[in-house]
Scaffold this active site. Structure first.
Site, mmCIF file in Angstrom:
data_model
loop_
_atom_site.group_PDB
_atom_site.id
_atom_site.type_symbol
_atom_site.label_atom_id
_atom_site.label_comp_id
_atom_site.label_asym_id
_atom_site.label_seq_id
_atom_site.Cartn_x
_atom_site.Cartn_y
_atom_site.Cartn_z
ATOM 1 C CG ASP A 55 -2.199 0.907 1.283
ATOM 2 O OD1 ASP A 55 -2.380 1.264 -0.028
ATOM 3 O OD2 ASP A 55 -2.533 1.425 2.159
ATOM 4 C CG ASP A 68 -7.822 1.455 2.983
ATOM 5 O OD1 ASP A 68 -6.791 0.831 2.942
ATOM 6 O OD2 ASP A 68 -8.106 2.337 2.368
#
Lengths: 497, 103
Positions: free
Chosen positions: A284, A417
């Site tokens: 990420d 997320d």
């Protein structure tokens, strides 16, 4: 850093496009599941987004505080803007930074609810439905090693190999998405997203409710089930991919993320889950921040094209306000607004439309005003402070990324997320220790706060996973290995009793 | 989609409301329910506008349709569970989940 737009009408060329949806500054992290395409799990904040929802915006709730010249008047709030307005001035910029922290705090709370709900669904399911806890020898294709060895060393090695393979799949899928987006294969992307949400809303929901009914011993027949599932799924598809109430869309996205997280918790081998969590947060970090990170490319391309990133990939928090706004709106103002709006689009659509919004929110003080712990007094104090300190700070030049002017629709968080937060908490709860679960929950929320604070400071797309997952992992292992045994020893020695 | 937005014209709202209402006939009473709740304030509390009357009709019809469907569903579930044991193998074949434990 961006300039603040003054309340005076500025008919710049940029403002002429006020009616089209404009892009935003984004905070991203990976998505990455085999089903949800590796899209952006994005926290986007789009300041000044002239999108479909002008009526109520977070900044306006506390609008008076924005302007130092009229600190408490419910009048027209100066809007913050980006690289726009009559020229950036140091003081204004700095004040904006303060306000960003404030709204950052507000946004944190806006995101707490969905993240908490998603985790709650996952934890409740893990706690009550044994199906998602037990390993039945079936694994995802992406994890060819099953950690069946006796020694920890081989298992760990296998876990790393699994995580590497999974990460490779995610990376490839992300790049496919980016290339499709770059070369405008919208059909491919939409088809992909459509299929994945179809799969989740029908097949996985079917499995989920089957297990829930089984564990709660609820009798149910196929006719009702088909009817309910058809309704649930089709309305979900309509809300996510077409038009629907925003609250419902949010609910569906949260549910989809929870389902996805449950699938991962069930089908990933034990150690692999933890390694994957660590690896995915590193990925990420790379994907959002590196110059050639795929999600960064995605975000920047979307901004160049003035497009929204696909709604089925991103949870948008700002919309809540529009719902509240619809309810609070005094009668008789709508027509007013409409005419004003019509005029605006003809002439200078930007600033002149803002005053009514400010009035409306200013005149209806809501609990939100102080909900995030920042009341007017705080704001005033901080304004004074910032006045004093602002002169010394250095203002970096505006980034090209942030040049566009938008209306604030609040913050956005990628579904990935949600998924990985929930995986962490759900996995922690699958061992049956509530202390650990709560510790992970708190850790993730702390990480989210920190991320949003950095968002306010850096004002660009940020990955949402690294902080939260790092905190989560530290809290998990610390609680499980140190605190829980310690507490157990204490209570077995009856220190406290 | 934000209905209170000034950018959404009355015609668009009516069109959306109509589509939701028509979509409900595809065995989708949940769509009717969503329609009724979503457009309720627009139909009954918002200041009058040209399409409001039509929207009001659709909202009412949707609410009635959703309510009736819910009633039918509840009645069916009650009947099914009442007679499940009597119907024997047929009911077992129709069952998605057969509760275990005491009869």
């Amino acid at each position: 850093m961006a300039a603040r737009e003054e309340p005076v009408p500025v008919a710049s060329a940029r403002n002429m496009g006020g009616s089209r949806p404009q892009s935003r500054e984004i905070q991203t992290s990976t998505s990455s599941s085999s089903f949800l395409p590796p899209g952006p799990n994005v926290i986007i904040r789009d300041p000044n987004h002239d999108g479909p929802a002008p009526p109520l915006n977070p900044p306006d709730r506390t609008a008076p505080s924005r302007s130092r010249s009229e600190p408490l008047a419910p009048g027209p709030p100066p809007r913050r803007g980006r690289g726009a307005g009559p020229g950036p001035e140091p003081v204004i910029l700095d004040e904006e930074e303060e306000l960003d922290l404030k709204y950052g705090a507000h946004h944190v709370i806006m995101l707490f609810t969905p993240v908490t709900l998603c985790m709650a669904v996952v934890v409740a399911t893990i706690a009550s439905v044994t199906f998602y806890r037990e390993k039945d020898g079936v694994y995802l294709v992406y994890t060819p090693f099953h950690e069946k060895n006796d020694d920890v060393g081989s298992n760990t090695w296998e876990a790393f190999a699994n995580a590497g393979i999974l990460l490779g799949v995610i990376a490839v899928m992300t790049f496919v998405l980016i290339f499709a987006y770059k070369y405008k294969c919208y059909r491919l992307i939409h088809g992909w997203l459509f299929l994945s949400s179809l799969l989740l809303l029908f097949l996985f929901t079917y499995i989920y409710f089957g297990e829930v009914f089984k564990s709660y011993n609820i009798p149910f027949d196929y006719i009702s089930l088909a009817f309910c599932l058809w309704n649930f799924g089709v309305v979900g598809m309509i809300c996510i991919h077409w038009k629907g109430p925003l609250l419902l869309q949010q609910a569906y996205l949260v549910f989809i993320s929870a389902l996805m997280a449950l699938i991962f918790i069930k089908y990933l081998p034990n150690i692999t889950t933890w390694v994957v969590l660590g690896a995915i947060s590193l990925w990420d970090l790379f994907a959002v921040l590196a110059p050639f990170g795929p999600l960064r490319i995605l975000v920047e391309t979307a901004q160049e094209r003035n497009e929204q990133i696909f709604p089925s990939l991103i949870y948008s928090a700002g919309v809540i306000y529009t719902l509240v706004g619809a309810a609070e709106r005094p009668a008789g103002e709508q027509d007013d607004d409409a005419t004003r709006n019509a005029q605006d689009t003809e002439s200078a659509p930007g600033p002149p439309r803002r005053p009514p919004r400010g009035q409306r929110t200013g005149s209806t003080p809501s609990p939100h005003d102080e909900a995030d712990g920042f009341d007017r007094q705080w704001v005033r104090q901080n304004q004074n402070q910032s006045e004093a300190s602002s002169q010394q700070r250095v203002i970096p030049p505006p980034r090209p990324l942030e040049m566009e002017e938008e209306e604030d629709r609040g913050i956005k968080l990628g579904l990935g997320d949600f998924i990985f937060y929930s995986i962490l908490v759900g996995k922690a709860s699958s061992y049956g220790d509530w202390n650990t679960t709560l510790a992970c929950f708190v850790a993730i929320l702390i990480g989210l706060c920190l991320t949003l604070m950095f968002l306010a400071i850096f004002r660009r797309a940020l990955p949402a996973l690294p902080f939260s997952i790092a905190f989560g992992l530290v809290f998990y292992f610390a609680t499980r290995e140190i605190i829980a045994p310690f507490a157990d020893t204490l209570s077995s020695q009856q220190v406290f009793f | 989609m934000d209905l209170s937005s000034a950018k959404v014209s009355g015609a668009d709202k009516l069109d959306l409301c109509r589509k939701y209402f028509l979509g409900g006939f595809a065995l989708l009473p949940f769509l009717w329910a969503v329609n009724a709740v979503w457009f309720a304030s627009l139909a009954f509390r918002a200041p009058p506008f040209a399409e409001q009357k039509a929207i009001r009709q659709y909202v009412l019809a949707s609410a009635v349709g959703a309510g009736l469907s819910l009633l039918v569903l509840i009645v069916w579930i009650v009947i099914f569970n009442q007679y499940r044991a009597d119907w024997g193998a047929v009911a077992d074949a129709m069952s998605f989940n057969i509760p275990t434990g005491q009869p």
